[in-house]
Design an enzyme around this catalytic site. Sequence first.
Site, PDB file in Angstrom:
ATOM      1  N   LYS A 185       0.846  -1.190   0.000  1.00 32.81           N
ATOM      2  CA  LYS A 185       0.000   0.000   0.000  1.00 32.81           C
ATOM      3  C   LYS A 185       0.886   1.247   0.000  1.00 32.81           C
ATOM      4  CE  LYS A 185      -0.368   0.967   4.841  1.00 32.81           C
ATOM      5  NZ  LYS A 185      -1.104   1.364   5.992  1.00 32.81           N
ATOM      6  N   ASP A 214      -1.476  -6.631   2.207  1.00 38.78           N
ATOM      7  CA  ASP A 214      -2.107  -5.950   3.327  1.00 38.78           C
ATOM      8  C   ASP A 214      -1.699  -6.806   4.520  1.00 38.78           C
ATOM      9  OD1 ASP A 214      -3.699  -5.109   5.376  1.00 38.78           O
ATOM     10  OD2 ASP A 214      -5.405  -4.665   4.088  1.00 38.78           O
ATOM     11  N   HIS A 215      -0.635  -6.363   5.225  1.00 39.53           N
ATOM     12  CA  HIS A 215      -0.034  -7.286   6.194  1.00 39.53           C
ATOM     13  C   HIS A 215      -1.000  -7.685   7.298  1.00 39.53           C
ATOM     14  CE1 HIS A 215       0.744  -3.382   8.112  1.00 39.53           C
ATOM     15  NE2 HIS A 215       0.620  -4.051   9.226  1.00 39.53           N
ATOM     16  N   LYS A 219      -1.933 -11.706   9.498  1.00 34.24           N
ATOM     17  CA  LYS A 219      -1.891 -11.950  10.940  1.00 34.24           C
ATOM     18  C   LYS A 219      -2.771 -13.128  11.310  1.00 34.24           C
ATOM     19  CE  LYS A 219      -0.962  -7.274  12.514  1.00 34.24           C
ATOM     20  NZ  LYS A 219       0.370  -7.540  13.049  1.00 34.24           N
ATOM     21  N   GLU A 253      -3.154   3.943  17.131  1.00 31.25           N
ATOM     22  CA  GLU A 253      -1.704   3.940  17.283  1.00 31.25           C
ATOM     23  C   GLU A 253      -1.342   4.955  18.347  1.00 31.25           C
ATOM     24  OE1 GLU A 253       0.635   3.349  13.304  1.00 31.25           O
ATOM     25  OE2 GLU A 253      -1.189   4.458  12.903  1.00 31.25           O
ATOM     26  N   ASP A 272      -4.997   6.066   4.754  1.00 29.17           N
ATOM     27  CA  ASP A 272      -3.884   5.212   5.164  1.00 29.17           C
ATOM     28  C   ASP A 272      -4.370   3.916   5.805  1.00 29.17           C
ATOM     29  OD1 ASP A 272      -1.153   4.680   5.503  1.00 29.17           O
ATOM     30  OD2 ASP A 272      -1.208   5.355   7.577  1.00 29.17           O
ATOM     31  N   HIS A 277      -7.010  -1.576   5.652  1.00 27.69           N
ATOM     32  CA  HIS A 277      -7.100  -2.488   6.797  1.00 27.69           C
ATOM     33  C   HIS A 277      -8.521  -2.598   7.359  1.00 27.69           C
ATOM     34  CE1 HIS A 277      -2.887  -2.380   6.469  1.00 27.69           C
ATOM     35  NE2 HIS A 277      -2.671  -1.288   7.160  1.00 27.69           N
ATOM     36  N   LYS A 375      -3.893   8.385  15.177  1.00 26.42           N
ATOM     37  CA  LYS A 375      -2.531   8.394  15.709  1.00 26.42           C
ATOM     38  C   LYS A 375      -2.534   9.143  17.032  1.00 26.42           C
ATOM     39  CE  LYS A 375       0.094   7.769  11.533  1.00 26.42           C
ATOM     40  NZ  LYS A 375       0.629   6.460  11.954  1.00 26.42           N
TER      41      LYS A 375
END
Lengths: 523, 337
Positions: A185, A214-215, A219, A253, A272, A277, A375
């Site tokens: 991404k 898309d990590h 998972k 985050e 983002d 996600h 964030k």
Amino acid sequence: MSDSANTKRATAAAESRFAANPLRNAQDRRLPRIAGPSGLVIFGVTGDLSRKKLMPAVYDLANRGLLPPGFSLVGFARRDWEHEDFAEVVHDSVKQYSRTPFREEVWRQLAEGMRFVPGVFDDDNAFVTLRSTVEQLDKERGTSGNFAFYLSVPPKFFPTVVRQLKKHGLSDGPGDSWRRAVIEKPFGHNLRTAQELNQIVHEVFPPNEVFRIDHYLGKETVQNILALRFANTMFEPIWNRSYVDHVQITMAEDIGIGGRAGYYDGIGSARDVIQNHLLQLLALTAMEEPSSFDADALVTEKLKVLNAVRLPDDLGRHTVRGQYAAGWQGGERVVGYLEEEGIDPASVTDTYAAIKLEVDNRRWAGVPFYLRTGKRLGRRVTEIAVVFQRAPYSPFDATETQELGHNALVIRVQPDEGITVRFGSKVPGTQMEIRDVTMDFAYGESFTESSPEAYERLLLDVLLGDANLFPRHQEVERSWEILDPIEEYWASHGKPAPYASGTWGPTEADEMLARDGRSWRRP
Amino acid sequence: MNIDLTDTTSARINAALVQGRRAVGAAVGMVLTLVIVTDEGNHYDALKAASEASKEHPSRILVVIRRPGRSPRQRASARLDAEVRVGGDIGNGETVLLRLHGELAEHAYSVVLPLLLPDAPVVVWWPADAPAHPARDLLGTLAQRRITDAAAEEDPISALGSRAEVYEPGDTDLAWTRLTPWRSVLASALDQKHPEITSAEVAGEECNPSTELMVQWLAERLSVPVSRVRTEGPGLSAVRLGTAEGAICLDRPDGALATLAVPGQPDRHVALNRRSTAELIAEELRRLDPDEAYAVAMRRGRGRIGAEAARAEPVAAGGRRSRPAPGPEEGAPGAPS
């Protein structure tokens, strides 16, 4: 992924091979899937992602015996390096970041196949060298012409790199070998740019050979959503509008933008995080059961539910964006977004976004899905909370159940992966008093030590050609279709609401839920 | 947290487990009960391996240590001592060391049964000195999965042979577990286009039961004659699959780095190190249903495994031979193969 999902898929994949391979047998479940002869070419190999995630993942895969003998790793970057210098860099990053213990013989096996090609992306000579390196590896190491090209570079270089690959005949392997492209991404920053990007990549690589990372989907906990929902009987009957009040999907985050000012400003948290996600998590939470666990069946169901997503009519009342202001975060004084280095003091980029979505289908009609990300929030956490309705009738009177909230099932994606079930229980004592308690499945605590990193799984899947855990271009484009109207609305209406760093976002977000008679969970 | 209980009962041990869990505040979702049946000499290594494996599979580990005693007086008495360990650095889950003195040593079943986790699967592991018929052993009947280790017996080959005679679904042997990396490399080599295989040869140490199992597995899957060659090892040292165009050969001379040779392709290195007992146990615990591939290899090995070793000759002609290398240390518990 769940055992059963794995088995089904492994069985399906293996069955086609049985005719040719007498040593494979569907019943023999110890044998792992090992990639066939192949190599990996990483562009931008000096970057953070490459050093911290990709190289250790390659080593960990090798250490677990999942890479083919003769596997080769080619680095491409603007550095004046020899093969040995490159191997040295990989060695250091593996020592520092790999998950499994360092073993000399595994390293030796890997190091023999490491090559480095210096150059910039528009340098034809470098690509000529790359081609001859690849051909040489086929001869020396038996990679059989199978190569994956990992573009760990900013998206503005994608067109140059893929065109160079095409120009130098690297995008088509000899005979029945494969060539794959792996991209990270952002996949564009709105629908139009996403389509342009897809077009450029698809001109060179066929859609089924393009792997978008898309990590999150790599998972274990995210894969476990499917196991939880479709391998069990006790959750699915209540997984619908008759029992579910609403769903909250959070990715918070605690860090600021750090050194990513150049990338982040103008993009913002919604593009983002929500576009990829969170919408993927929504799709996995809300989708119907796929007919099987192969990539096509999964993408069919995910697309179906994404297509059913509807935006609220009044975007002003049901979306909120924010920007972190200076404050104290976890005992540390931190600056506001506008004071971050490299950020325009008049920037209207969002660092917090919360949106309400509805899913218009029989299962979910009327159940809002609240997505939020930000964030510099209270702590780093990603979770999916399915909040249930209150019992339709309670034989206990109001004072007895005062402290009883909604039942909830929370899938904790990270950190401390696991599942929490929240329900009411009687407080011990002579009085009848009911209070919320939690029941924990500590996936994280029990399995993290041995559960593979997301990138390990994803790299292996790329080499195996297994596209289950990768968003397809249709999903990417549909996600932009969902987000674009919100971004357009924001661009022409007001500016982000400031919130103090270290809190759970602007008060506007709380008001947004309060209007619906709900409140955010404190994750 | 450790709680020592002397001259105790299963009920008191259960109470101690609850007490320990409360004190530590640990509430880990344990997925299985692992019963290790052993003696004073072997329990330390076995428990260490199991604790390591419990990081992947949080479990309640019950270590049954038999102490029947030497003198008639000791043998006539019966006492249960227990050591309950919860939390701390022993990995996830809980551990109970049970010392069964005197007559009680013969009645481990009665001690273990009340201590099993409700509903969760049970695995019994005999690191050495497994019963002749694991599935009929009283403790064995409690378990979904019974793990033995032929390599840890005095005569590994005949131990494996007799296990083949009494195989029942749920039995498994670490000699088989040790083969997984070999089998996966061989299987993935044949995933590629390859000429038809006409013969096979397996080379390994004299007393290595894994080598014997490899012979049976290949013979079963490939339906070609498989010859057995004896080498100095360590463990299994090479597998050659003969084809008209040359041999597909996986050769591991040093017990760590192997070479895969395929006709028409360059030789490739592949790391095939001998794994620790903890890794083997972790692999065993990953699947608790009967292992059908093992069943097939054992069924084919019935009447063959011990017999071939007794003849001490290759099954079929051909192949190089070296001196038979008896390896007494191979029998040590926890020896990697």
